[in-house]
Design a protein around this motif. Sequence first.
Motif, PDB file in Angstrom:
ATOM      1  N   MET A  15       1.021  -1.147   0.079  1.00 32.80           N
ATOM      2  CA  MET A  15      -0.242   0.003   0.312  1.00 32.80           C
ATOM      3  C   MET A  15       0.629   1.369   0.213  1.00 32.80           C
ATOM      4  O   MET A  15       0.193   2.029  -0.438  1.00 32.80           O
ATOM      5  CB  MET A  15      -1.129  -0.064   1.372  1.00 32.80           C
ATOM      6  CG  MET A  15      -2.083  -0.958   1.276  1.00 32.80           C
ATOM      7  SD  MET A  15      -3.175   0.066  -0.186  1.00 32.80           S
ATOM      8  CE  MET A  15      -3.320   0.938   0.246  1.00 32.80           C
ATOM      9  N   TRP A  16       2.110   1.655   0.462  1.00 35.38           N
ATOM     10  CA  TRP A  16       3.127   2.487   1.068  1.00 35.38           C
ATOM     11  C   TRP A  16       2.929   2.469  -0.320  1.00 35.38           C
ATOM     12  O   TRP A  16       3.714   4.284  -0.973  1.00 35.38           O
ATOM     13  CB  TRP A  16       3.605   2.064   2.149  1.00 35.38           C
ATOM     14  CG  TRP A  16       3.153   2.649   3.550  1.00 35.38           C
ATOM     15  CD1 TRP A  16       1.711   3.274   4.156  1.00 35.38           C
ATOM     16  CD2 TRP A  16       3.144   2.174   4.436  1.00 35.38           C
ATOM     17  NE1 TRP A  16       1.082   3.210   4.778  1.00 35.38           N
ATOM     18  CE2 TRP A  16       2.226   2.484   5.667  1.00 35.38           C
ATOM     19  CE3 TRP A  16       3.901   1.188   5.064  1.00 35.38           C
ATOM     20  CZ2 TRP A  16       2.464   2.505   6.967  1.00 35.38           C
ATOM     21  CZ3 TRP A  16       4.289   0.507   6.815  1.00 35.38           C
ATOM     22  CH2 TRP A  16       3.321   1.698   7.436  1.00 35.38           C
ATOM     23  N   GLU A  17       4.311   1.251  -1.294  1.00 36.55           N
ATOM     24  CA  GLU A  17       4.589   1.409  -2.230  1.00 36.55           C
ATOM     25  C   GLU A  17       3.326   2.100  -3.239  1.00 36.55           C
ATOM     26  O   GLU A  17       4.355   2.591  -3.940  1.00 36.55           O
ATOM     27  CB  GLU A  17       5.179  -0.149  -2.588  1.00 36.55           C
ATOM     28  CG  GLU A  17       6.290   0.100  -1.043  1.00 36.55           C
ATOM     29  CD  GLU A  17       6.722  -1.701  -1.392  1.00 36.55           C
ATOM     30  OE1 GLU A  17       8.231  -1.704  -2.102  1.00 36.55           O
ATOM     31  OE2 GLU A  17       5.697  -2.413  -1.951  1.00 36.55           O
ATOM     32  N   MET A  18       2.582   2.048  -3.392  1.00 36.56           N
ATOM     33  CA  MET A  18       1.713   1.967  -4.618  1.00 36.56           C
ATOM     34  C   MET A  18       1.797   3.569  -4.108  1.00 36.56           C
ATOM     35  O   MET A  18       1.483   4.279  -4.893  1.00 36.56           O
ATOM     36  CB  MET A  18       0.674   1.619  -4.575  1.00 36.56           C
ATOM     37  CG  MET A  18       0.925  -0.374  -4.732  1.00 36.56           C
ATOM     38  SD  MET A  18      -0.698  -0.835  -4.711  1.00 36.56           S
ATOM     39  CE  MET A  18      -1.274  -1.311  -3.778  1.00 36.56           C
ATOM     40  N   GLU A  19       1.398   4.178  -3.013  1.00 38.09           N
ATOM     41  CA  GLU A  19       1.346   5.565  -2.762  1.00 38.09           C
ATOM     42  C   GLU A  19       2.272   6.467  -2.995  1.00 38.09           C
ATOM     43  O   GLU A  19       2.399   7.942  -2.762  1.00 38.09           O
ATOM     44  CB  GLU A  19       0.915   5.602  -1.462  1.00 38.09           C
ATOM     45  CG  GLU A  19      -0.838   5.220  -0.634  1.00 38.09           C
ATOM     46  CD  GLU A  19      -0.328   4.757   0.682  1.00 38.09           C
ATOM     47  OE1 GLU A  19       0.414   5.632   1.644  1.00 38.09           O
ATOM     48  OE2 GLU A  19      -1.390   5.073   1.561  1.00 38.09           O
ATOM     49  N   ILE A  61      -5.945  -6.023  -1.112  1.00 39.30           N
ATOM     50  CA  ILE A  61      -5.255  -5.834  -1.576  1.00 39.30           C
ATOM     51  C   ILE A  61      -4.725  -7.549  -2.478  1.00 39.30           C
ATOM     52  O   ILE A  61      -4.702  -7.429  -3.802  1.00 39.30           O
ATOM     53  CB  ILE A  61      -4.085  -5.025  -2.318  1.00 39.30           C
ATOM     54  CG1 ILE A  61      -3.451  -4.869  -1.345  1.00 39.30           C
ATOM     55  CG2 ILE A  61      -4.525  -3.682  -1.735  1.00 39.30           C
ATOM     56  CD1 ILE A  61      -1.876  -4.131  -1.106  1.00 39.30           C
ATOM     57  N   ARG A  62      -4.641  -8.221  -1.969  1.00 38.85           N
ATOM     58  CA  ARG A  62      -4.401  -9.495  -1.752  1.00 38.85           C
ATOM     59  C   ARG A  62      -6.040 -10.180  -1.915  1.00 38.85           C
ATOM     60  O   ARG A  62      -6.336 -10.268  -0.272  1.00 38.85           O
ATOM     61  CB  ARG A  62      -3.426  -9.935  -1.163  1.00 38.85           C
ATOM     62  CG  ARG A  62      -2.015  -8.559  -1.646  1.00 38.85           C
ATOM     63  CD  ARG A  62      -1.719  -9.192  -2.920  1.00 38.85           C
ATOM     64  NE  ARG A  62      -0.412  -8.501  -3.351  1.00 38.85           N
ATOM     65  CZ  ARG A  62      -0.367  -7.262  -4.130  1.00 38.85           C
ATOM     66  NH1 ARG A  62      -1.325  -6.497  -3.983  1.00 38.85           N
ATOM     67  NH2 ARG A  62       0.285  -6.711  -4.024  1.00 38.85           N
ATOM     68  N   ARG A  63      -5.935 -11.713  -2.662  1.00 43.63           N
ATOM     69  CA  ARG A  63      -6.605 -12.900  -2.158  1.00 43.63           C
ATOM     70  C   ARG A  63      -6.151 -13.542  -1.406  1.00 43.63           C
ATOM     71  O   ARG A  63      -6.618 -14.016  -0.715  1.00 43.63           O
ATOM     72  CB  ARG A  63      -6.927 -13.119  -3.466  1.00 43.63           C
ATOM     73  CG  ARG A  63      -5.955 -13.759  -4.308  1.00 43.63           C
ATOM     74  CD  ARG A  63      -6.642 -14.404  -5.980  1.00 43.63           C
ATOM     75  NE  ARG A  63      -6.585 -12.725  -6.904  1.00 43.63           N
ATOM     76  CZ  ARG A  63      -7.519 -13.203  -7.579  1.00 43.63           C
ATOM     77  NH1 ARG A  63      -7.985 -14.457  -8.088  1.00 43.63           N
ATOM     78  NH2 ARG A  63      -7.617 -12.086  -8.351  1.00 43.63           N
ATOM     79  N   ARG A  64      -4.621 -13.614  -1.028  1.00 40.36           N
ATOM     80  CA  ARG A  64      -4.660 -14.098   0.065  1.00 40.36           C
ATOM     81  C   ARG A  64      -4.679 -14.153   1.367  1.00 40.36           C
ATOM     82  O   ARG A  64      -4.927 -13.280   1.894  1.00 40.36           O
ATOM     83  CB  ARG A  64      -2.719 -14.217  -0.310  1.00 40.36           C
ATOM     84  CG  ARG A  64      -2.407 -14.870   0.634  1.00 40.36           C
ATOM     85  CD  ARG A  64      -0.625 -15.083   0.908  1.00 40.36           C
ATOM     86  NE  ARG A  64       0.134 -15.635  -1.081  1.00 40.36           N
ATOM     87  CZ  ARG A  64       0.482 -15.139  -1.283  1.00 40.36           C
ATOM     88  NH1 ARG A  64       2.093 -14.094  -1.064  1.00 40.36           N
ATOM     89  NH2 ARG A  64       1.497 -15.060  -2.880  1.00 40.36           N
TER      90      ARG A  64
END
Length: 457
Positions: A273-277, A421-424
């Motif tokens: 999340m932080w990397e995508m931001e 953000i992940r199906r895991r």
Amino acid sequence: MTTWTSQMDSLIAPAVARSEVTDEVVVGASVLTQAGALVRRMTALPRVLICADETGFEAAGRPVVRSLEAAGFPVQTHILPINPLPKASVEEAESFRAMLADDPDLFPVSVGSGVINDLAKYAAYRTDRRYVSVATAASMDGYTSAGAPLAENGFKVTIPTRAPIAMLADLDIIAAAPAEMNGWGYGDLAGKVPAGGDWILADALGVEPIDDVAWPMVQDHLAGWLAGHDGVKSGDRDSVARLFTGLTAVGFAMEAHGSSRPASGADHQIAHMWEMEGLTDQGEKVSHGAAVSVGCVVSLALFDWLLGQDLSLLNIDSVLNRTPDLATREAHLSEVIADHKIAEKAKEELAAKHAPPDIHAARLRALREGWPALRDRLAAHLYRHDTMAEMLQQAGAPAYAEQIGVSPDHLRTTMQAAAFIRRRYTIFDLLHDIGQFEAAIAAVMPTLTTSDLVAEL
């Protein structure tokens, strides 16, 4: 304590033999001079393309070029600037990919740490080329993995690629890397503790069984790899070598399992999340390893809270009656993920893992009936979050959100968003399944936003 050299023989060598992709791993002191001979064994292509950024090339590029030239290779270099820092994205990999696509006689050699390795790995895969990785820091676990965690159209995913055909790591170079980079690698390795807890949950609830090959490659040795935190920060070569051995083994575990499950759980969801931001702190991009390090402590705090509950008393009917439906969860997703593109991809992940009432009920029954044994299993595996935070700090890695420029409100929103953000299946999903997601976040926030360790920095 088992030495890193013995683990290279007992753990890494069998992993190489088992790998369908990687033929050779060379780790040792003063081994950069072997780069040319190694590449010569790996390819019949006549020329080499060095893929690097300015930092990686400064650390190891020139001796690698000399070794390649001595082995008879004409060498081209493509060196990315470090201002701004290269992004872990498909778009950033395009220049490497284009050069390889334009010349089928070029063999790619990555010289650098995490981002450069992943960019070169992706570019090589897209052009149906093998590649050799020359590692310059013990900063992450992806050198020997088969996936490239890159953002594509702003959404970070692990893209299926191929592991390197060979990897070379000179311990003189790696031990001399900036202390913070090896600290990031320690943080990435520490994240395997809560990631293992997540896999234990998924296994116990029948979501995803533990892999009898990949699990012991990582978890049976993890405590020993994490024991050298003081030496990682000081650049002690044996400590850094042990760390690098662990990261290498994790990469092979991911390849053996066919996904990043052995290495990645809720801790990585937070980091992604932080990397995508595009999170920055004091004007610098926050590294993957630093973000995972903080995510590790957050995840362990949630596990600490969970282990304090008595889920053998779970009121299943009450939980099922209060569980929001998919549309309600999608609405919440849109509230906590502002970026429309990221939100749309996250909805796909949420829909893939959203459990219908019958499956949800079955999970709750399994959890209630098996809780005493599951709690003991988790407690034996996990570290308490404050213990891990101290270890991370001693290794030179951040442990708390404030240390990477994340406010308490931002941290809370990140946890809420990361669950989607992940199906895991991770602890985020377990907390949702028992109807305690927000309660758990509220309970752990005070322990994650105030710390004497933070005040000392």
